[in-house]
Design an enzyme around this catalytic site. Structure first.
Site, PDB file in Angstrom:
ATOM      1  N   ASP A   1       0.460  -3.880  -6.153  1.00 10.17           N
ATOM      2  CA  ASP A   1       0.089  -4.530  -7.415  1.00 10.17           C
ATOM      3  C   ASP A   1      -0.722  -3.539  -8.240  1.00 10.17           C
ATOM      4  O   ASP A   1      -0.993  -2.422  -7.798  1.00 10.17           O
ATOM      5  CB  ASP A   1      -0.691  -5.830  -7.181  1.00 10.17           C
ATOM      6  CG  ASP A   1      -1.965  -5.628  -6.386  1.00 10.17           C
ATOM      7  OD1 ASP A   1      -2.445  -4.477  -6.263  1.00 10.17           O
ATOM      8  OD2 ASP A   1      -2.514  -6.623  -5.881  1.00 10.17           O
TER       9      ASP A   1
ATOM     10  N   ARG B   1      -0.395 -11.774  -2.947  1.00 12.25           N
ATOM     11  CA  ARG B   1      -0.858 -11.906  -4.333  1.00 12.25           C
ATOM     12  C   ARG B   1       0.315 -11.877  -5.321  1.00 12.25           C
ATOM     13  O   ARG B   1       0.277 -11.207  -6.336  1.00 12.25           O
ATOM     14  CB  ARG B   1      -1.858 -10.795  -4.654  1.00 12.25           C
ATOM     15  CG  ARG B   1      -3.161 -10.909  -3.881  1.00 12.25           C
ATOM     16  CD  ARG B   1      -4.066  -9.724  -4.198  1.00 12.25           C
ATOM     17  NE  ARG B   1      -5.386  -9.865  -3.640  1.00 12.25           N
ATOM     18  CZ  ARG B   1      -5.740  -9.505  -2.415  1.00 12.25           C
ATOM     19  NH1 ARG B   1      -4.815  -8.999  -1.606  1.00 12.25           N
ATOM     20  NH2 ARG B   1      -6.980  -9.665  -1.989  1.00 12.25           N
TER      21      ARG B   1
ATOM     22  N   ASP C   1      -1.936  -1.485  -2.036  1.00 10.49           N
ATOM     23  CA  ASP C   1      -1.250  -2.764  -2.185  1.00 10.49           C
ATOM     24  C   ASP C   1      -0.253  -2.696  -3.338  1.00 10.49           C
ATOM     25  O   ASP C   1      -0.444  -1.951  -4.309  1.00 10.49           O
ATOM     26  CB  ASP C   1      -2.258  -3.886  -2.462  1.00 10.49           C
ATOM     27  CG  ASP C   1      -2.760  -4.541  -1.181  1.00 10.49           C
ATOM     28  OD1 ASP C   1      -2.287  -4.161  -0.092  1.00 10.49           O
ATOM     29  OD2 ASP C   1      -3.627  -5.432  -1.264  1.00 10.49           O
TER      30      ASP C   1
ATOM     31  N   GLU D   1      -4.680   1.355   1.450  1.00  9.10           N
ATOM     32  CA  GLU D   1      -5.747   0.660   0.724  1.00  9.10           C
ATOM     33  C   GLU D   1      -6.928   0.333   1.617  1.00  9.10           C
ATOM     34  O   GLU D   1      -8.065   0.287   1.164  1.00  9.10           O
ATOM     35  CB  GLU D   1      -5.196  -0.630   0.100  1.00  9.10           C
ATOM     36  CG  GLU D   1      -6.230  -1.405  -0.681  1.00  9.10           C
ATOM     37  CD  GLU D   1      -5.629  -2.316  -1.729  1.00  9.10           C
ATOM     38  OE1 GLU D   1      -6.254  -3.328  -2.031  1.00  9.10           O
ATOM     39  OE2 GLU D   1      -4.550  -2.011  -2.259  1.00  9.10           O
ATOM     40  N   LYS D   2      -6.657   0.111   2.900  1.00  4.07           N
ATOM     41  CA  LYS D   2      -7.721  -0.285   3.832  1.00  4.07           C
ATOM     42  C   LYS D   2      -7.335   0.158   5.233  1.00  4.07           C
ATOM     43  O   LYS D   2      -6.164   0.471   5.499  1.00  4.07           O
ATOM     44  CB  LYS D   2      -7.962  -1.793   3.771  1.00  4.07           C
ATOM     45  CG  LYS D   2      -6.732  -2.630   3.983  1.00  4.07           C
ATOM     46  CD  LYS D   2      -7.033  -4.103   3.788  1.00  4.07           C
ATOM     47  CE  LYS D   2      -7.124  -4.445   2.347  1.00  4.07           C
ATOM     48  NZ  LYS D   2      -5.991  -5.138   1.791  1.00  4.07           N
TER      49      LYS D   2
ATOM     50  N   TYR E   1       3.622 -10.185   1.248  1.00  2.00           N
ATOM     51  CA  TYR E   1       2.506  -9.888   0.343  1.00  2.00           C
ATOM     52  C   TYR E   1       2.011 -11.150  -0.361  1.00  2.00           C
ATOM     53  O   TYR E   1       2.793 -11.874  -0.977  1.00  2.00           O
ATOM     54  CB  TYR E   1       2.960  -8.856  -0.684  1.00  2.00           C
ATOM     55  CG  TYR E   1       1.908  -8.481  -1.695  1.00  2.00           C
ATOM     56  CD1 TYR E   1       0.844  -7.662  -1.346  1.00  2.00           C
ATOM     57  CD2 TYR E   1       1.973  -8.966  -2.999  1.00  2.00           C
ATOM     58  CE1 TYR E   1      -0.120  -7.327  -2.275  1.00  2.00           C
ATOM     59  CE2 TYR E   1       1.015  -8.634  -3.930  1.00  2.00           C
ATOM     60  CZ  TYR E   1      -0.036  -7.814  -3.561  1.00  2.00           C
ATOM     61  OH  TYR E   1      -0.987  -7.497  -4.483  1.00  2.00           O
TER      62      TYR E   1
END
Length: 691
Positions: free
Chosen positions: A105, A324, A103, A8-9, A322
């Protein structure tokens, strides 16, 4: 054969590559042993096109162009991500299979599939599902890759949410802004699917507080002597009687004083006594919402600050899992990891080393429950820990909370005797409760703060006694009280309200449906929604409190209830959950288009009068001025407090602004020559600026 990992990053990509034996760093990617390559996105590298990207004519806002419904949805590359998109495109051309490492989600699912689909990748996809960024967790996830199809419905749900939010935001913001301008308003009236009902919660709470009329009432307490111990007990008011209201409150001071005189110094007896041994388990580990609520109450920390801090603990320091997560439970299988996690806490965090060392890893608390685990588990410390010496104050505070709530799971229950006693004297009854601690258990982990919420009366010692024992009333007293309005929202309590939205829904059927839902917004978006409302000058902070501005109240009053109440968007989240479970999104999108079309039609026939920033202040009372249509044409500026106070402050209109040269109104923005610009600046950025 080349396996391409897409994270993701960059930081996540580098952490994954470090476990795959990196052999060469290159711009935008890392080559690893065994034909593996790790690259990354930089957040969303594509974004929804703006209306004028579909049609240049849509640069102009008009009712005639509404509703705007794309026939075929467009994503455009972000300017800042074009170089990385080229890297991903070149690597995809050589890849035989892809490992999706976004991520864990629905937003992370969409974020990586956007370049895969836009760049027309057709090969197989596997899913790397990471719950923590420490080495042990990455190794475990690499060894248990999921098939891409297992999590693809999350992408479908995220895409549906994104498109419907676009439809609602673009169309209804334009529609109600145009309606507002027709009534003389200025600025952009921003409408959002989650943002607007969230704002409605605050506005309705503020109005309830400000319209609240306090009511005096009185409580009577008697002190009864039981053996050598004095026990303070509260008078039990009858359901009906002189001065008693429908809620059993005593409203008449004379009745209260007479009662004191009646019982003081009189003989009494114990009319009932009960002693029960009670056990209380440790508080659950944290979801993000629960952590945001706790940190707001304990440290005054904003929701966004908590999320940012959790992200740093997860991604930079690799100390927690994680962030979130919407879940406060842990899988049963993770109980076997408890000794390792407790050792990691003891090694990484000296302040908790002794407590972690005393924890019994064999104890299995109610937090370990497969049936209550969602896509994520609760936020807990990682298996391998890390260096806590570099933590900032905020990071230290949040890490401490997370660790204590985990360590507490492995301490004994809090055991106590709950003693309840009832006294009778002169035909009047009084009652008291008290706790006698038998074993502090997990409360040791939290120290003095564990008892902060206990009622003062519950803290008193109540000796063991029997029905009929003598208990004279040695004194009595009156406590004057007032009914209190509901408390203003803080960021923590508003986040909690968003997560438990069923409490604010009146329809019994919807309330029942939402009882097990995730509320409005998501763990990942709630903090940003609050920041948006603050940035748009709809919410202001006063200490820990969040208070709605005049513009917010006027906007909520002007919009239809379906947009300002939580019912609709909460049902929306239910539909998204069905899509996450594999349902099609087509019917959902069709219904949302019909809904938006109807509301646009309603807006065309409405007149929205909202004081929009920038505000100009009345020279008489300092309230905001409003731009008001006049007959037969044109506008003038009048005090917004006219109806409330009768204030007649006003000014003529010149090019959409108060005419300060007339000596009437004065501006609320800095005067020319100050450190700020001398021109009024709009509170809202243009909502549909072309990217």
């Amino acid at each position: 054969m080349t396996t391409l990992f897409i994270a993701e990053k960059p930081s996540m990509g580098r952490a994954i590559a470090a476990r795959l034996k990196p052999v060469r760093n290159a711009p935008g990617f890392i080559e690893c042993a065994g034909g593996k390559i790790v690259t990354w996105c930089v957040g969303h590298v594509f974004e929804n096109a703006a209306p004028d990207d579909y049609d240049e004519e849509l640069k102009k806002w008009s009712f005639d162009a509404l509703p705007i419904v794309p026939k075929s949805w467009k994503l455009l590359p972000k300017d800042s991500a074009k170089a990385q998109i080229r890297v991903i495109k070149d690597l995809l051309a050589k890849a035989t299979n892809v490992v999706h490492a976004g991520d864990a989600d629905q937003e992370g699912e969409l974020l990586v599939y956007e370049p895969l689909e836009q760049l027309k990748y057709k090969g197989p996809v596997q899913r790397l599902w990471l719950s923590a960024m420490d080495d042990a967790s990455i190794d475990k996830a690499l060894a248990t890759l999921k098939p891409g199809a297992a999590t693809y419905p999350l992408k479908t749900a995220a895409e549906a949410r994104s498109r419907v939010d676009w439809l609602i935001g673009m169309n209804l913001t334009r529609a109600y802004t145009l309606a507002g301008r027709r009534a003389g308003g200025q600025g952009v009236l921003s409408v959002g699917r989650v943002q607007t009902p969230t704002l409605g919660l605050v506005v309705r709470r503020d109005l309830a507080i400000e319209n609240f009329k306090p009511r005096d009432y009185f409580e009577v307490f008697g002190t009864f002597k039981v053996g050598a111990t004095n026990v303070r007990a509260k008078w039990l008011s009858p359901k009906e009687g002189a001065g008693i209201d429908e809620e059993g409150r005593l409203l008449d001071r004379k009745v209260a004083d007479a009662l004191v005189a009646k019982v003081t110094g009189r003989p009494g007896k114990v009319s009932a006594f009960e002693s029960k041994k009670q056990s209380q388990g440790a508080p659950l580990p944290f979801s993000l919402s629960a952590l945001q609520s706790a940190a707001s109450a304990k440290f005054g920390m904003s929701a966004q600050k908590v999320l940012d801090t959790c992200q740093a603990l997860y991604e930079t320091h690799k100390l927690t899992t994680y962030p979130r997560s919407d879940c406060q439970y842990l899988p049963d299988s993770m109980h076997a990891e408890a000794p390792t996690v407790l050792r990691a806490i003891a090694k990484s965090y000296p302040a908790l080393a002794a407590l972690a060392g005393r924890a019994s890893a064999s104890k299995k608390s109610g937090a370990f429950n497969d049936k209550k685990v969602s896509a994520h588990h609760a936020i807990i410390p990682t298996l391998s820990g890390g260096d806590t010496s570099r933590l900032s104050k905020d990071e230290q505070q949040i890490y401490d909370l997370i660790c204590r709530h985990y360590v507490a799971q492995f301490f004994p229950d809090f055991d106590y005797l709950q003693n309840s006693v009832e006294f009778e004297t002169m035909g009047e009854k009084f009652a008291a409760t008290g706790r006698q601690v038998l074993k502090p258990g997990w409360k040791e982990v939290f120290g003095a703060s564990a008892d902060e919420e206990d009622d003062d009366q519950d803290k008193q010692a109540i000796p063991t006694c029997s029905k009929g024992d003598s208990a004279p009333c040695v004194k009595a007293e009156v406590a004057a009280k007032q009914t209190k309005p509901p408390a203003r929202f803080t960021e923590g309590t508003l986040i909690k309200a968003m997560a438990n939205i069923q409490a604010f829904v009146t329809d019994p059927a919807i309330k029942k449906l939402l009882k097990e839902s995730a509320g409005i917004g998501t763990e990942a978006t709630r903090a940003s929604i609050l920041e948006t409302l603050k940035n748009r000058k709809f919410l202001e902070t006063k200490g820990k409190q969040l208070i709605s501005t005049p513009a917010a109240r006027a906007l909520i009053a002007a919009l239809p209830a379906v947009l300002t109440q939580p019912d609709l968007t909460a049902i929306f989240e239910q539909r998204l959950e069905e899509i996450r479970q594999g349902a099609s999104s087509d019917e959902f999108l069709t219904k949302q288009v019909a809904f938006v079309t109807k509301l646009v039609g309603d807006a065309k026939g409405s007149s929205v009068s909202v004081v929009a920033a920038p505000q100009y202040k009345c020279p008489i009372c300092d309230k905001a001025l409003r731009r008001i249509p006049k007959s037969p044409g044109g506008f003038f500026w009048g005090c917004s407090g006219y109806r409330e106070t009768g204030c007649k402050g006003s000014a003529s209109d010149k090019n959409g602004k108060p005419d300060f040269g007339s000596g009437g109104a004065k501006p609320s923005y800095p005067a020319k020559g100050s450190s700020s610009s001398s021109s009024p600046k709009p509170a809202h950025r243009p909502a549909f600026k072309k990217k």
